[in-house]
Write a protein that holds these residues in place. Structure first.
Motif, PDB file in Angstrom:
ATOM      1  N   SER A  38      41.987 -14.434  39.822  1.00  0.00           N
ATOM      2  CA  SER A  38      41.499 -14.915  38.542  1.00  0.00           C
ATOM      3  C   SER A  38      41.904 -13.944  37.442  1.00  0.00           C
ATOM      4  O   SER A  38      42.253 -12.791  37.687  1.00  0.00           O
ATOM      5  CB  SER A  38      39.975 -15.060  38.585  1.00  0.00           C
ATOM      6  OG  SER A  38      39.384 -13.782  38.703  1.00  0.00           O
ATOM      7  N   SER A  40      39.987 -12.617  35.191  1.00  0.00           N
ATOM      8  CA  SER A  40      39.029 -11.516  35.078  1.00  0.00           C
ATOM      9  C   SER A  40      39.272 -10.466  36.159  1.00  0.00           C
ATOM     10  O   SER A  40      39.114  -9.264  35.917  1.00  0.00           O
ATOM     11  CB  SER A  40      37.593 -12.034  35.142  1.00  0.00           C
ATOM     12  OG  SER A  40      37.380 -12.739  36.342  1.00  0.00           O
ATOM     13  N   LYS A  43      42.194  -8.335  35.029  1.00  0.00           N
ATOM     14  CA  LYS A  43      41.784  -7.400  33.982  1.00  0.00           C
ATOM     15  C   LYS A  43      41.035  -6.214  34.586  1.00  0.00           C
ATOM     16  O   LYS A  43      41.245  -5.068  34.180  1.00  0.00           O
ATOM     17  CB  LYS A  43      40.890  -8.112  32.963  1.00  0.00           C
ATOM     18  CG  LYS A  43      41.626  -9.045  32.035  1.00  0.00           C
ATOM     19  CD  LYS A  43      40.662  -9.667  31.049  1.00  0.00           C
ATOM     20  CE  LYS A  43      41.348 -10.653  30.144  1.00  0.00           C
ATOM     21  NZ  LYS A  43      40.396 -11.294  29.226  1.00  0.00           N
TER      22      LYS A  43
END
Length: 73
Positions: A38, A40, A43
């Protein structure tokens, strides 16, 4: 069979249920490609890598104990 408006007449029931014999058919769609990671998670991994790089001393710098003054006997 005579052609005209009187050939077939639509009959709707006044009482009871009206059933329709159309069977629903499945419609196949193109498969959706999902990311393995994903956004996120990517990140978070980027932040962790940046924190590890910031915690490591630069390559040309001497280790912290090498710059210390020698102990006096």
């Amino acid at each position: 069979m005579p052609e005209g408006t009187g050939a077939l007449r639509e009959v709707l029931p006044k009482q009871g249920q009206l059933s329709v014999e159309d069977a629903a058919t499945m419609v196949l769609c193109k498969p959706k490609i999902l990311p393995l990671k994903s956004v996120s998670l990517e990140k978070l991994e980027k932040l962790q890598r940046a924190a590890l790089e910031a915690a490591q001393p630069p390559e040309g710098a001497p280790p912290p104990s090498a710059g210390a003054a020698p102990a006096q006997p």
